[in-house]
Write a protein that holds these residues in place. Sequence first.
Motif, short mmCIF file in Angstrom:
data_model
loop_
_atom_site.label_atom_id
_atom_site.label_comp_id
_atom_site.label_asym_id
_atom_site.label_seq_id
_atom_site.Cartn_x
_atom_site.Cartn_y
_atom_site.Cartn_z
N THR A 1 0.63 -1.13 -0.08
CA THR A 1 -0.07 -0.03 0.13
C THR A 1 0.88 1.38 0.10
O THR A 1 0.61 2.26 -0.95
CB THR A 1 -0.73 0.10 1.32
N THR A 2 2.04 1.09 0.79
CA THR A 2 2.89 2.37 0.64
C THR A 2 3.57 2.46 -0.58
O THR A 2 3.82 3.66 -1.19
CB THR A 2 3.86 2.30 1.89
N ARG A 3 3.72 1.46 -1.12
CA ARG A 3 4.66 1.86 -2.37
C ARG A 3 3.56 2.06 -3.55
O ARG A 3 4.06 2.90 -4.10
CB ARG A 3 5.09 0.16 -2.68
N ALA A 4 2.46 1.55 -3.27
CA ALA A 4 1.28 1.92 -4.35
C ALA A 4 1.05 3.66 -4.32
O ALA A 4 0.96 4.20 -5.09
CB ALA A 4 0.17 1.20 -4.21
N THR A 5 1.09 3.85 -2.92
CA THR A 5 0.78 5.51 -2.67
C THR A 5 1.78 6.06 -3.30
O THR A 5 1.50 7.33 -3.83
CB THR A 5 0.42 5.42 -1.25
N ALA A 6 3.17 5.63 -3.05
CA ALA A 6 4.28 6.67 -3.44
C ALA A 6 4.30 6.45 -5.01
O ALA A 6 4.45 7.59 -5.61
CB ALA A 6 5.75 5.96 -2.94
N ARG A 7 3.89 5.41 -5.55
CA ARG A 7 4.05 5.40 -6.91
C ARG A 7 2.67 6.17 -7.53
O ARG A 7 3.04 6.85 -8.78
CB ARG A 7 3.84 3.90 -7.36
N THR A 8 1.64 6.35 -6.78
CA THR A 8 0.60 6.99 -7.47
C THR A 8 0.98 8.51 -7.17
O THR A 8 0.86 9.28 -8.25
CB THR A 8 -0.77 6.73 -6.70
N GLU B 1 4.07 9.79 -7.25
CA GLU B 1 5.18 9.84 -8.37
C GLU B 1 4.46 10.00 -9.70
O GLU B 1 4.90 11.06 -10.65
CB GLU B 1 6.09 8.62 -8.49
N MET B 2 3.54 9.27 -10.00
CA MET B 2 2.92 9.43 -11.36
C MET B 2 1.99 10.83 -11.31
O MET B 2 2.03 11.25 -12.66
CB MET B 2 1.71 8.25 -11.67
N MET B 3 1.53 11.12 -10.31
CA MET B 3 0.62 12.20 -10.52
C MET B 3 1.40 13.39 -10.80
O MET B 3 1.28 14.44 -11.33
CB MET B 3 -0.19 12.46 -9.12
N MET B 4 2.72 13.45 -9.82
CA MET B 4 3.78 14.49 -10.10
C MET B 4 4.10 14.60 -11.57
O MET B 4 4.19 15.65 -12.32
CB MET B 4 4.79 14.36 -9.04
N THR B 5 4.47 13.36 -12.22
CA THR B 5 5.06 13.32 -13.63
C THR B 5 3.89 13.92 -14.44
O THR B 5 4.09 14.75 -15.34
CB THR B 5 5.13 11.89 -13.93
N ALA B 6 2.62 13.44 -14.11
CA ALA B 6 1.51 13.89 -15.06
C ALA B 6 1.35 15.41 -15.06
O ALA B 6 1.13 16.12 -15.93
CB ALA B 6 0.47 13.34 -14.78
N ARG B 7 1.45 15.85 -13.71
CA ARG B 7 1.27 17.41 -13.60
C ARG B 7 2.54 18.16 -14.36
O ARG B 7 2.30 19.03 -14.98
CB ARG B 7 1.47 17.75 -11.92
N ALA B 8 3.76 17.51 -14.26
CA ALA B 8 4.66 18.04 -14.69
C ALA B 8 4.56 18.11 -16.45
O ALA B 8 4.74 19.14 -17.16
CB ALA B 8 6.01 17.46 -14.50
#
Length: 168
Positions: A88-95, A97-104
């Motif tokens: 769950t922690t990894r998935a949250t971190a990955r999510t 990260e993906m959100m930050m990448t998408a925002r960028a």
Amino acid sequence: MAQFEALVGVNFWTALFVLLNTLAIYFVAKKYLTDPVMKIIAQRQKEIDDTYGEAEAARSEALSMREECENRLAGARDEASEIVRTATTRATARTEEMMMTARAEVVAMKTKADAEIASERRKAAGELKNDISEMVLDIAQLVVEKEIDPSAHKELIDGFIDHMGDAT
């Protein structure tokens, strides 16, 4: 009465013979019947006690195995819980990260689009400037009906366009 006395009376030798026969039968029966039967009963009792002992040992072993299995199961549950927590922690971190990448990417796309819009606006303004300058020349030629020298003409056009740019 003699007959009655013979029947009911006790003859010493007969009584002694009966007593000795009874004792002989008792000792023979004890030796050949009672002792072997008692040995068989004792042997059966020992087998039963051994069986109960084995059953108790098996029961205690089963209880210890049950306790060990319960401990292992509790350990497995804890481990599974930890794995789920980690996932769950990894998935949250990955999510994140993906959100930050998408925002960028969105910001980069917006910046690129703004730059393209500004470029197109400048290009359109340049084309508009050229079109307006051509129209102004045509109009000026019609109105004045004489030719103006090119440098004066260029100054007039640039001044007109700058004045038009300030108005917009």
